[in-house]
Each structure stands twice: as C-alpha cells, then as structure tokens.
Design a protein around this motif. Sequence first.
Motif, PDB file in Angstrom:
ATOM      1  N   ASP A  80       0.908  -1.107  -0.290  1.00  0.00           N
ATOM      2  CA  ASP A  80      -0.035   0.043  -0.167  1.00  0.00           C
ATOM      3  C   ASP A  80       0.870   1.287  -0.013  1.00  0.00           C
ATOM      4  OD1 ASP A  80      -2.281  -1.407   0.049  1.00  0.00           O
ATOM      5  OD2 ASP A  80      -2.698  -1.177   2.135  1.00  0.00           O
ATOM      6  N   ARG A  81       0.521   2.144  -0.761  1.00  0.00           N
ATOM      7  CA  ARG A  81       1.195   3.414  -1.000  1.00  0.00           C
ATOM      8  C   ARG A  81       0.091   4.643  -1.075  1.00  0.00           C
ATOM      9  NH1 ARG A  81       4.626   0.655   0.854  1.00  0.00           N
ATOM     10  NH2 ARG A  81       6.578   0.099  -0.144  1.00  0.00           N
ATOM     11  N   TRP A  82       0.633   6.027  -0.612  1.00  0.00           N
ATOM     12  CA  TRP A  82      -0.150   6.982  -0.889  1.00  0.00           C
ATOM     13  C   TRP A  82      -0.038   7.731  -1.723  1.00  0.00           C
ATOM     14  CZ3 TRP A  82      -4.539   8.538   1.573  1.00  0.00           C
ATOM     15  CH2 TRP A  82      -4.730  10.062   1.290  1.00  0.00           C
ATOM     16  N   VAL A  83      -0.724   7.601  -2.913  1.00  0.00           N
ATOM     17  CA  VAL A  83      -0.382   8.237  -4.278  1.00  0.00           C
ATOM     18  C   VAL A  83      -1.174   9.549  -4.437  1.00  0.00           C
ATOM     19  CG1 VAL A  83      -0.616   7.915  -6.701  1.00  0.00           C
ATOM     20  CG2 VAL A  83      -0.327   5.825  -5.143  1.00  0.00           C
ATOM     21  N   VAL A  84      -0.624  10.604  -4.785  1.00  0.00           N
ATOM     22  CA  VAL A  84      -0.798  12.046  -5.118  1.00  0.00           C
ATOM     23  C   VAL A  84      -0.882  12.353  -6.847  1.00  0.00           C
ATOM     24  CG1 VAL A  84      -0.583  14.331  -4.528  1.00  0.00           C
ATOM     25  CG2 VAL A  84      -0.277  12.487  -2.709  1.00  0.00           C
ATOM     26  N   LEU A  85      -1.999  12.690  -6.963  1.00  0.00           N
ATOM     27  CA  LEU A  85      -2.065  13.385  -8.579  1.00  0.00           C
ATOM     28  C   LEU A  85      -2.274  14.884  -8.509  1.00  0.00           C
ATOM     29  CD1 LEU A  85      -2.200  12.851 -11.589  1.00  0.00           C
ATOM     30  CD2 LEU A  85      -4.779  12.663 -11.308  1.00  0.00           C
ATOM     31  N   LYS A  86      -1.246  15.502  -9.050  1.00  0.00           N
ATOM     32  CA  LYS A  86      -1.137  17.146  -8.846  1.00  0.00           C
ATOM     33  C   LYS A  86      -0.286  17.623  -9.928  1.00  0.00           C
ATOM     34  CE  LYS A  86      -0.399  20.815  -5.686  1.00  0.00           C
ATOM     35  NZ  LYS A  86       0.163  21.183  -4.327  1.00  0.00           N
ATOM     36  N   ASN A  87      -0.874  18.721 -10.727  1.00  0.00           N
ATOM     37  CA  ASN A  87      -0.137  19.279 -11.596  1.00  0.00           C
ATOM     38  C   ASN A  87       0.606  18.362 -12.638  1.00  0.00           C
ATOM     39  OD1 ASN A  87      -0.585  21.747 -10.288  1.00  0.00           O
ATOM     40  ND2 ASN A  87       1.733  21.746  -9.371  1.00  0.00           N
ATOM     41  N   ASN A  88      -0.423  17.488 -13.114  1.00  0.00           N
ATOM     42  CA  ASN A  88       0.036  16.430 -14.256  1.00  0.00           C
ATOM     43  C   ASN A  88       1.285  15.563 -13.818  1.00  0.00           C
ATOM     44  OD1 ASN A  88      -0.787  15.537 -16.716  1.00  0.00           O
ATOM     45  ND2 ASN A  88       1.268  16.479 -17.612  1.00  0.00           N
ATOM     46  N   THR A  89       1.349  15.390 -12.417  1.00  0.00           N
ATOM     47  CA  THR A  89       2.453  14.681 -11.925  1.00  0.00           C
ATOM     48  C   THR A  89       1.909  13.570 -11.109  1.00  0.00           C
ATOM     49  OG1 THR A  89       3.987  16.302 -12.360  1.00  0.00           O
ATOM     50  CG2 THR A  89       4.796  14.585 -10.746  1.00  0.00           C
ATOM     51  N   LEU A  90       2.258  12.542 -11.090  1.00  0.00           N
ATOM     52  CA  LEU A  90       1.866  11.206 -10.247  1.00  0.00           C
ATOM     53  C   LEU A  90       2.905  11.025  -9.224  1.00  0.00           C
ATOM     54  CD1 LEU A  90      -0.908   9.869  -9.732  1.00  0.00           C
ATOM     55  CD2 LEU A  90       0.400   7.761 -11.133  1.00  0.00           C
ATOM     56  N   SER A  91       2.857  11.023  -7.989  1.00  0.00           N
ATOM     57  CA  SER A  91       3.629  10.807  -6.865  1.00  0.00           C
ATOM     58  C   SER A  91       3.189   9.776  -5.893  1.00  0.00           C
ATOM     59  CB  SER A  91       4.088  12.208  -6.362  1.00  0.00           C
ATOM     60  OG  SER A  91       4.674  13.077  -7.395  1.00  0.00           O
ATOM     61  N   TYR A  92       4.253   8.991  -5.246  1.00  0.00           N
ATOM     62  CA  TYR A  92       3.660   8.317  -4.147  1.00  0.00           C
ATOM     63  C   TYR A  92       4.562   8.369  -2.897  1.00  0.00           C
ATOM     64  CZ  TYR A  92       7.539   4.735  -5.029  1.00  0.00           C
ATOM     65  OH  TYR A  92       8.554   4.054  -5.116  1.00  0.00           O
ATOM     66  N   TYR A  93       4.013   7.936  -1.866  1.00  0.00           N
ATOM     67  CA  TYR A  93       4.655   8.078  -0.583  1.00  0.00           C
ATOM     68  C   TYR A  93       4.487   6.817   0.104  1.00  0.00           C
ATOM     69  CZ  TYR A  93       4.292  13.195  -1.641  1.00  0.00           C
ATOM     70  OH  TYR A  93       4.440  14.388  -2.413  1.00  0.00           O
ATOM     71  N   LYS A  94       5.262   6.397   1.001  1.00  0.00           N
ATOM     72  CA  LYS A  94       5.166   5.255   1.833  1.00  0.00           C
ATOM     73  C   LYS A  94       3.827   5.403   2.424  1.00  0.00           C
ATOM     74  CE  LYS A  94       7.350   1.819   4.725  1.00  0.00           C
ATOM     75  NZ  LYS A  94       8.716   1.633   5.740  1.00  0.00           N
ATOM     76  N   SER A  95       3.416   6.293   3.032  1.00  0.00           N
ATOM     77  CA  SER A  95       2.100   6.718   3.588  1.00  0.00           C
ATOM     78  C   SER A  95       1.735   8.086   3.582  1.00  0.00           C
ATOM     79  CB  SER A  95       2.242   6.169   5.131  1.00  0.00           C
ATOM     80  OG  SER A  95       3.091   6.997   5.830  1.00  0.00           O
ATOM     81  N   GLN A  96       0.555   8.206   4.031  1.00  0.00           N
ATOM     82  CA  GLN A  96       0.050   9.834   4.024  1.00  0.00           C
ATOM     83  C   GLN A  96       0.844  10.621   5.183  1.00  0.00           C
ATOM     84  OE1 GLN A  96      -4.169  10.141   4.927  1.00  0.00           O
ATOM     85  NE2 GLN A  96      -4.213  12.255   4.260  1.00  0.00           N
ATOM     86  N   ASP A  97       1.104   9.765   6.218  1.00  0.00           N
ATOM     87  CA  ASP A  97       1.902  10.545   7.198  1.00  0.00           C
ATOM     88  C   ASP A  97       3.349  10.909   6.852  1.00  0.00           C
ATOM     89  OD1 ASP A  97      -0.172  10.508   8.714  1.00  0.00           O
ATOM     90  OD2 ASP A  97       0.471   8.387   9.883  1.00  0.00           O
ATOM     91  N   GLU A  98       4.019  10.400   5.891  1.00  0.00           N
ATOM     92  CA  GLU A  98       5.149  10.587   5.474  1.00  0.00           C
ATOM     93  C   GLU A  98       5.444  11.617   4.310  1.00  0.00           C
ATOM     94  OE1 GLU A  98       7.661   7.401   4.916  1.00  0.00           O
ATOM     95  OE2 GLU A  98       7.229   6.363   7.166  1.00  0.00           O
ATOM     96  N   ARG A  99       4.499  12.260   4.015  1.00  0.00           N
ATOM     97  CA  ARG A  99       4.371  13.198   2.874  1.00  0.00           C
ATOM     98  C   ARG A  99       5.385  14.332   2.862  1.00  0.00           C
ATOM     99  NH1 ARG A  99      -0.875  14.982  -0.091  1.00  0.00           N
ATOM    100  NH2 ARG A  99       0.684  15.995  -1.256  1.00  0.00           N
ATOM    101  N   GLU A 100       5.715  14.781   4.292  1.00  0.00           N
ATOM    102  CA  GLU A 100       6.599  15.885   4.728  1.00  0.00           C
ATOM    103  C   GLU A 100       7.963  15.372   4.495  1.00  0.00           C
ATOM    104  OE1 GLU A 100       6.776  14.768   9.380  1.00  0.00           O
ATOM    105  OE2 GLU A 100       5.678  16.831   8.753  1.00  0.00           O
TER     106      GLU A 100
END
Length: 601
Positions: free
Chosen positions: A45-65
Amino acid sequence: MSDNQSWNSSGSEEDFEPELGHPVGIAEFSGVLSKWTNYIHGWQDRWVVLKNNTLSYYKSQDEREYGCRGSLCLSKAVITAHEFDECRLDISVNDSVWYLRAQDPEHRHQWIDSIELHRAESGYGSESSLRRHGSMLSLTSATSGYSATSTSSFKKGHSLREKLAEMETFRDILCRQVDTLQKYFDGCADAVSKDELQRDKIVEGDEDDFPNTRTDGEFLHNNNGSKEKLFQSLSPKGINGIDFKGEAITFKATTAGILATLSHCIDLMVKREDSWQKRLDKEMEKRRRIEESYKSALNELKKKSHFGGPDYEEGPNSLINEDEFFDAVEAALDRQDKIEEQTQCEKTRIQRSSPVPSGDMYSSAGTHRFSDKVEEMVQNHMTYSLQDVGGDANWQLVVEEGEMKVYRREVEENGIVLDPLKATHSVKGVTGHEVCHYFWDTDYRNDWETTIENFNVVETLSDNAVIVYQTHKRVWPASQRDVLYLSAMRKILANNENDPDTWLVCNFSVDHDNAQPTNRCVRAKINIAMICQTLVSPPEGDKEISRDNILCKITYVANVNPGGWAPASVLRAVAKREYPKFLKRFTSYVQEKTAGKPILF
C-alpha cells in the motif's frame, strides 16, 4: 468515494500562476493504491498523489513531509487498464512502468478519469494543445522539408539546372513578345474607337449638308465648297509598325525551344528518378532491418526490465510458461537454502529455560468453541493416518532416505493439486512428547521452520489449542501464501498397557474474524497431523532408561490445498523436494534441544 481517497485543494487562485503543461484549477486527487514493489515484497500500500499533471507516491500519508519516493510526469505516459484484473492499472513512461491496484473497479475508474482530466487540461492530448503547439511547428517543418528536398534533389543535377536556366530565358523572350503584341493591339483598338466616333458625328448631320462624293472616293465637297479628308487609311505604320511575320517566327521558335527543353528535362528527371528509386529502395531496406533490430532489442529490454513484474507471477493469464515457472521456483528455493545455511552457521541458538509442560494437561481437548471439531480431527487421524500404505490406498513411494520414507497419492480437483502426503520416520533418543512439544509450541517455531515469513497467535483457546496465522516466504513467480489454522496437541490414552505412548499434533484450517483473507496472499487450506509413538527397549541389568533405549516413530500426514494457479508439475516437484528436508531439519533440531536433558515421557 472511500475514506482513503479524497479531493484536496491545490492552492489559491491568487498564488497560482498558470504555466504551460500544468492544469489550472484542477483539484489534487490522492488516495491509497497498492503498488507492485518487487517479486519479493509484491503489492504494498502506498499513498499516491495526482497533482499538476504529475503522479507521486509516498510510503504513507503521514510521510508526505519527508518527500515522495517516486514520481511520473503524465505528459507522455501511457495509462492501461489491465485486461483481466479489474482493479489494476499500469502507467508507463518509456521503460519505466508503475503497476497499481485500486480497492475495487470503481476506484480504478476514478483514478483513470482523474489522470486523463489532468492530461487533457495540461495541454497534452487535446485539440487545444494541437492549436497551441502544432500549427507553427507544422508550417515550419513543411517549409524546411520542402527546401531540403528541393536542394538535395537537384544538388548534382548540373544539366537539369542548365535546362532550367534556358527555360528562364525563353520565358523572358515570350514576355517581351507578349508586351509588344499587347501594345500594338491596344493602339489598334484606340484608332478604331476614334474612327467610329467621327463616323457617328457625320451620319447625324443633315442629309442636305452631306458632302458629295467624288469619283475618286477620297475627297468630298461640303456646302462651303471645301473638301476634307474624311477617313484616313489604317496603315500599320500609322500606329506602330510591327513585323508580324518576324514576330510569328520568333514566337514559334521560342515555343519550340520550350518544348524541346521540357522534353530534355523530363528525360533527365526519369533517369534521376530511376537512380533515386534504387537508392530509396536500399534506404528502405536498411531502415526495415534497423527497425526490426530496434524492436527486437526493445522487446528484450522490456522482458528483462519487467520480468519479475505482476504479469509474470502465478495466475490464470501469466506470461511465463510452465518450464520457466519451474526453473524460477527452483532457483528461488536454492537461494533460500543458501541463505538458511549461512544463517545457521552464524546463528547461536538461544537456549530457553522454559520447562516442557507435563502430559496431564494434554490428555483432553479442553473446553472451547472448537472442542468438538478438534476431537473429530483427532479421531480421524488416529483411525486413518496410522493405516498401512499398502492395499488399495494407491500410495506411491517418492522418497526414501534411511529410516525416512515419503509417500504420495496424486489427486486433482478442478485443476488444483491436492496430493495427500504421508511420511514415516524413526528418530533415536527422543520421545513422542518431546517431538510434539517442539512442533506445537510457537515459541520454538522460528528455530526450525525456514519457510515462514511471520506468524502470530490470533487466539489462545486453551492450554493445548491455539489459532495461528502465518505467512510463508514468497517463492517467485508463485504467489505468496498465508494460512490460518487451529493447532492442538493431544496425548492419546492407551487402550492397554502394551500400546506405545502416543502423542498427536493436528493443524487444520479455520476461519476467524481477526484474520480475513486479503488480495496480497493466496489463502491455503491445510489438514496436517504429526503422530509420535515412543518405543522403549529395556535397559541392561539394573540400569536406568537412557536416551539410547528410546525410539520415536513419527507418522506425518499432510493434506494441503495450495489454491492459486501454480502448475501441477511444479507443486509436486516442490513437495517432493521440501517435505523430506523439513522432516530431517525438524527432527535434528529436536535431538539437539533434548541432548543431555532428562527424558520427558
């Protein structure tokens, strides 16, 4: 929309400056997706973010920083919904591929729609993008292409250029002739117009005043007796004298020269066309070979980079064939064996001081909600598992190593291998109680079991019955397996004094609310029993019984439904290889643990 998936604002309008390639006013889309990491860890499971035509992923939502672990620009990405897996979507950019799985088909559809919306609004793949970026580029390309073609086509055509220069000369001559003729015709037209005007004035006069015509027809008398010249002869020299014959001859010679030059140009172009056609054919053949080589190299590169991806793992639509599957499993098992050997050489076993419980607590099934089921399983194993392998049971001897023998009956149901296995073994110096204790007690599980990745006790039913959930190490390309089973240990009461002391451990699959099946692992079903009988030979004289006088006769029975889609040949080969190794490893461990300790009957 699920709790793990949300629309978020991507900034205020005052602070956001529109840029080419970035969507304006599109909300951020984020949520949890399962991402294929590698063939060892599989889907995570990964936290995936779609923003400004870019797809990024983080290990979890808490680790976005802490920053993303990876990102893809979607401008040139190819998004593919998997043909068979309704929850999966693949995103590829060149040779980089992300394999993602949503919670359900609806969430996958939401992600695909959001990605396409970002791509369209960013100026890629839409009609507006063609209007913004395509027109000037196309005109420039066309102009430059035409110029390059023209220059290269006539680069070496000296004769053709000379003929074209002649055509320019002929054109100038024709233009001058046309101008001359046009001036003459304009002059003639003016003279005719003036003559007609004068004639109209005379005709309109009184007939009585009309002059008499002389016999010579040139001069007329009016009433005043004067005479005047009424019509002047339209002599060509009176306007602009032109040699029509000379002009016609010149015009004819010019046009003939043009035709001859054009014929010569055509001949030259035909010859050049044949030459260029041959060169073009050679270039096309060369290009075809290069394209084939490129495609072949690209396919090999994709195969190498994606081999180990989810399309090659166990499944009904796996791209790997049975032979490759078998080779991959065998290679993975060999690697695990080497790692285990190194671990055993470097590992110092921790000696636990916890005493082995007495046999009284294992004489009954205990009281819990599975008591009847446990009693039923114990009776079935004592009735059928100890039966001889001969007769009509169709047991086949597949492995024989010293005192150990392994038998198998081939059984398949709906294409799944359900072969029952039965192994018999005799181990000196240990009792049935000791063997069953180390087999049942989870405190010692990791000491001798090498195929388990992790396990935990879901519920303790009684002092001799627990429910255990365990996941097994993955052997790629096979899917990872997990098992949820009830494990019970029992001492079998003897019917008469001559019966050997008998102990039994039975493990059989159950269901539990705290360990539901997941899409990460294939849930296997098991029904396993280890029955141990202690045989004691009388010591000499008055000596006490020692470990040299005892022998444990082990009967191990396993009925396993592995689930999934692994080939039958692979499952049978793995069982034949791993079961004897497991039994030898475990009995050696028990001998090591009990050496020098008091005998526990």
